[in-house]
Design an enzyme around this catalytic site. Structure first.
Site, PDB file in Angstrom:
ATOM      1  N   ASN A   1       0.912  -1.160   0.000  1.00  0.00           N
ATOM      2  CA  ASN A   1       0.000   0.000   0.000  1.00  0.00           C
ATOM      3  C   ASN A   1       0.947   1.205   0.000  1.00  0.00           C
ATOM      4  O   ASN A   1       1.687   1.401   0.963  1.00  0.00           O
ATOM      5  CB  ASN A   1      -0.820  -0.058   1.293  1.00  0.00           C
ATOM      6  CG  ASN A   1      -2.161   0.640   1.258  1.00  0.00           C
ATOM      7  OD1 ASN A   1      -2.801   0.763   2.290  1.00  0.00           O
ATOM      8  ND2 ASN A   1      -2.620   1.084   0.105  1.00  0.00           N
TER       9      ASN A   1
ATOM     10  N   ASN B   1      -6.845  10.158  -0.107  1.00  0.00           N
ATOM     11  CA  ASN B   1      -6.872   9.037  -1.053  1.00  0.00           C
ATOM     12  C   ASN B   1      -6.313   9.492  -2.399  1.00  0.00           C
ATOM     13  O   ASN B   1      -6.201  10.707  -2.661  1.00  0.00           O
ATOM     14  CB  ASN B   1      -8.316   8.552  -1.241  1.00  0.00           C
ATOM     15  CG  ASN B   1      -8.769   7.631  -0.124  1.00  0.00           C
ATOM     16  OD1 ASN B   1      -8.006   6.796   0.359  1.00  0.00           O
ATOM     17  ND2 ASN B   1     -10.023   7.793   0.290  1.00  0.00           N
TER      18      ASN B   1
ATOM     19  N   CYS C   1      -6.079   5.791   7.662  1.00  0.00           N
ATOM     20  CA  CYS C   1      -5.359   4.820   6.839  1.00  0.00           C
ATOM     21  C   CYS C   1      -4.342   4.119   7.746  1.00  0.00           C
ATOM     22  O   CYS C   1      -3.404   4.760   8.240  1.00  0.00           O
ATOM     23  CB  CYS C   1      -4.663   5.542   5.689  1.00  0.00           C
ATOM     24  SG  CYS C   1      -3.691   4.437   4.672  1.00  0.00           S
ATOM     25  N   GLY C   2      -4.537   2.823   7.962  1.00  0.00           N
ATOM     26  CA  GLY C   2      -3.676   2.078   8.883  1.00  0.00           C
ATOM     27  C   GLY C   2      -2.263   1.892   8.347  1.00  0.00           C
ATOM     28  O   GLY C   2      -1.273   2.150   9.048  1.00  0.00           O
ATOM     29  N   ASN C   3      -2.145   1.463   7.084  1.00  0.00           N
ATOM     30  CA  ASN C   3      -0.801   1.304   6.501  1.00  0.00           C
ATOM     31  C   ASN C   3      -0.132   2.666   6.347  1.00  0.00           C
ATOM     32  O   ASN C   3       1.092   2.776   6.494  1.00  0.00           O
ATOM     33  CB  ASN C   3      -0.890   0.610   5.145  1.00  0.00           C
ATOM     34  CG  ASN C   3      -1.210  -0.862   5.274  1.00  0.00           C
ATOM     35  OD1 ASN C   3      -0.818  -1.510   6.251  1.00  0.00           O
ATOM     36  ND2 ASN C   3      -1.937  -1.399   4.307  1.00  0.00           N
TER      37      ASN C   3
ATOM     38  N   GLU D   1     -10.500  -0.558  -2.318  1.00  0.00           N
ATOM     39  CA  GLU D   1     -10.442   0.659  -1.505  1.00  0.00           C
ATOM     40  C   GLU D   1     -11.230   1.816  -2.097  1.00  0.00           C
ATOM     41  O   GLU D   1     -10.987   2.232  -3.238  1.00  0.00           O
ATOM     42  CB  GLU D   1      -8.981   1.094  -1.325  1.00  0.00           C
ATOM     43  CG  GLU D   1      -8.413   0.631  -0.010  1.00  0.00           C
ATOM     44  CD  GLU D   1      -7.112   1.324   0.328  1.00  0.00           C
ATOM     45  OE1 GLU D   1      -7.086   2.566   0.424  1.00  0.00           O
ATOM     46  OE2 GLU D   1      -6.110   0.608   0.469  1.00  0.00           O
ATOM     47  N   ARG D   2     -12.118   2.316  -1.275  1.00  0.00           N
ATOM     48  CA  ARG D   2     -12.835   3.559  -1.586  1.00  0.00           C
ATOM     49  C   ARG D   2     -11.805   4.672  -1.758  1.00  0.00           C
ATOM     50  O   ARG D   2     -10.833   4.742  -1.009  1.00  0.00           O
ATOM     51  CB  ARG D   2     -13.748   3.846  -0.373  1.00  0.00           C
ATOM     52  CG  ARG D   2     -14.459   5.139  -0.380  1.00  0.00           C
ATOM     53  CD  ARG D   2     -15.264   5.312   0.887  1.00  0.00           C
ATOM     54  NE  ARG D   2     -14.452   5.693   2.034  1.00  0.00           N
ATOM     55  CZ  ARG D   2     -14.904   6.255   3.143  1.00  0.00           C
ATOM     56  NH1 ARG D   2     -16.190   6.481   3.287  1.00  0.00           N
ATOM     57  NH2 ARG D   2     -14.103   6.574   4.130  1.00  0.00           N
TER      58      ARG D   2
ATOM     59  N   CYS E   1      -4.586  -3.255   2.887  1.00  0.00           N
ATOM     60  CA  CYS E   1      -5.314  -2.166   3.539  1.00  0.00           C
ATOM     61  C   CYS E   1      -5.254  -2.407   5.050  1.00  0.00           C
ATOM     62  O   CYS E   1      -5.767  -3.421   5.545  1.00  0.00           O
ATOM     63  CB  CYS E   1      -6.762  -2.147   3.049  1.00  0.00           C
ATOM     64  SG  CYS E   1      -7.727  -0.854   3.849  1.00  0.00           S
TER      65      CYS E   1
ATOM     66  N   THR F   1      -6.507  -0.617   7.834  1.00  0.00           N
ATOM     67  CA  THR F   1      -7.774  -0.586   8.582  1.00  0.00           C
ATOM     68  C   THR F   1      -8.637  -1.774   8.154  1.00  0.00           C
ATOM     69  O   THR F   1      -9.437  -2.282   8.939  1.00  0.00           O
ATOM     70  CB  THR F   1      -8.536   0.737   8.342  1.00  0.00           C
ATOM     71  OG1 THR F   1      -8.609   0.992   6.931  1.00  0.00           O
ATOM     72  CG2 THR F   1      -7.884   1.913   9.051  1.00  0.00           C
TER      73      THR F   1
HETATM   74  N1  LIG Z   1      -9.370   4.276   1.280  1.00  0.00           N
HETATM   75  C1  LIG Z   1      -9.756   4.309   2.646  1.00  0.00           C
HETATM   76  C2  LIG Z   1      -8.752   4.871   3.582  1.00  0.00           C
HETATM   77  C3  LIG Z   1      -7.408   4.250   3.423  1.00  0.00           C
HETATM   78  C4  LIG Z   1      -7.306   2.846   3.985  1.00  0.00           C
HETATM   79  C5  LIG Z   1      -5.872   2.406   3.957  1.00  0.00           C
HETATM   80  N2  LIG Z   1      -5.272   2.041   2.766  1.00  0.00           N
HETATM   81  C6  LIG Z   1      -5.455   1.584   5.139  1.00  0.00           C
HETATM   82  O1  LIG Z   1      -4.348   1.039   5.116  1.00  0.00           O
HETATM   83  O2  LIG Z   1      -6.170   1.556   6.139  1.00  0.00           O
HETATM   84  C7  LIG Z   1     -11.049   5.108   2.826  1.00  0.00           C
HETATM   85  O3  LIG Z   1     -11.218   6.185   2.228  1.00  0.00           O
HETATM   86  O4  LIG Z   1     -11.885   4.662   3.618  1.00  0.00           O
END
Ligand SMILES: N[C@@H](CCC[C@H](N)C(=O)O)C(=O)O
Length: 278
Positions: A31, A83, A92-94, A207-208, A217, A219
């Site tokens: 990511n 994003n 965003c966890g990563n 991913e949104r 991802c 989260t």
């Molecule tokens: N795209 C997600 C937020 C990002 C998540 C991410 N890549 C992760 O590692 O958690 C959103 O807009 O909800």
């Protein structure tokens, strides 16, 4: 040729700031993120087109997201996450794990960090191999339906068990659910999961805000670990998650259906540093 590309780019993304931007590229299990040291607050934070351009893999640097590191009055730093579509989004966890490695590279922290993100306070630690352990928000509400589970781990996540993970068309199937009536305008991230052993799951995520499958991802896998425990698929409070870009782990404590001390653990790597004309 360079000028023609600049004109095309200016036409498509509609901006020219006439400056050189220093950026750092990081990835956490594939990511990938553009990191910008914005402690001087120079970055035009509302410029959606600029962020989308920087994340664009043809015209810009290319990344799943962009993160600003800013000063914080109480903690070590503040995280601002966008994003790749250019919009600021939820946690965003990563990205958070990668930002901790970036803060260490900038000598903002040593081996521990306290920072604020859009979902609140986070504690993290980083070891000599750049394995980052990031505390995620507590979770006390999980929606369990016959065919899916939904929860928010800083970002919203739909979780669905599938028979053959390799065969899932994550982009098409994910988009169908993300844009369905279930999630309305806000949408959701969509995770497809298969169980490997009692404490190990494989996950692929739509991913949104990227509007595509990403290689990992953070989260998302956090949500999968808690959802699998809540659905009695595992009785372990340390779950391993195989993602397309590597391996992550999530540990937690559970009491009466509420989850606390949730940690997302895995590698965060510096890839390169560069300058780009914007
Ligand atoms: N795209 C997600 C937020 C990002 C998540 C991410 N890549 C992760 O590692 O958690 C959103 O807009 O909800």
């Amino acid at each position: 040729m360079f000028n023609i590309l600049l004109i095309i780019r200016t036409f498509v993304f509609e901006f020219t700031l006439n400056m050189k931007l220093t950026f750092y590229k990081y990835q956490g299990t594939g990511n990938d993120f553009i990191m910008i040291d914005n402690r001087t607050l120079f970055f035009p934070k509302n410029d959606t087109k600029l962020v989308a351009f920087l994340c664009n893999r043809k015209f810009g640097i290319g990344a799943d997201g962009l993160i600003l590191l800013e000063n914080h009055e109480k903690y070590d730093f503040k995280m601002v996450y966008y994003n790749s579509d250019g919009n600021e989004s939820s946690m965003c966890g990563n990205g958070g794990r990668s930002l901790v490695a970036f803060a260490k590279q900038l000598e903002v922290i040593n081996n521990e960090a306290e920072f604020e993100a859009i979902d609140g306070y986070h504690y993290a630690s980083i070891d000599e191999n750049n394995i980052v352990s990031l505390q995620m928000i507590d979770v006390d509400s999980i929606k369990i339906e016959p065919n899916y589970t939904f929860l928010n781990t800083g970002s919203p996540h739909h979780i669905q068990l599938v028979d053959d993970l390799k065969k899932v068309n994550v982009k098409d199937e994910g988009a169908k659910i993300r844009y369905s009536e279930l999630y309305g305008n806000a949408g959701s991230n969509i995770n497809f999961v298969s169980q490997v052993t009692n404490d190990t799951f494989s996950v692929r995520t739509y991913e949104r805000g990227v509007e595509d499958e990403t290689l990992s991802c953070g989260t998302g896998v956090t949500a999968v670990a808690l959802a699998m425990y809540a659905n009695h698929k595992t009785d372990s409070n340390k779950v391993k998650l195989n993602v397309e870009g590597g391996e992550l782990a999530v540990s937690f404590n559970e009491k009466n259906g509420s989850f606390s001390d949730v940690f997302l653990i895995g590698p965060a790597k510096f890839v390169f540093r560069g300058e780009i004309e914007i």
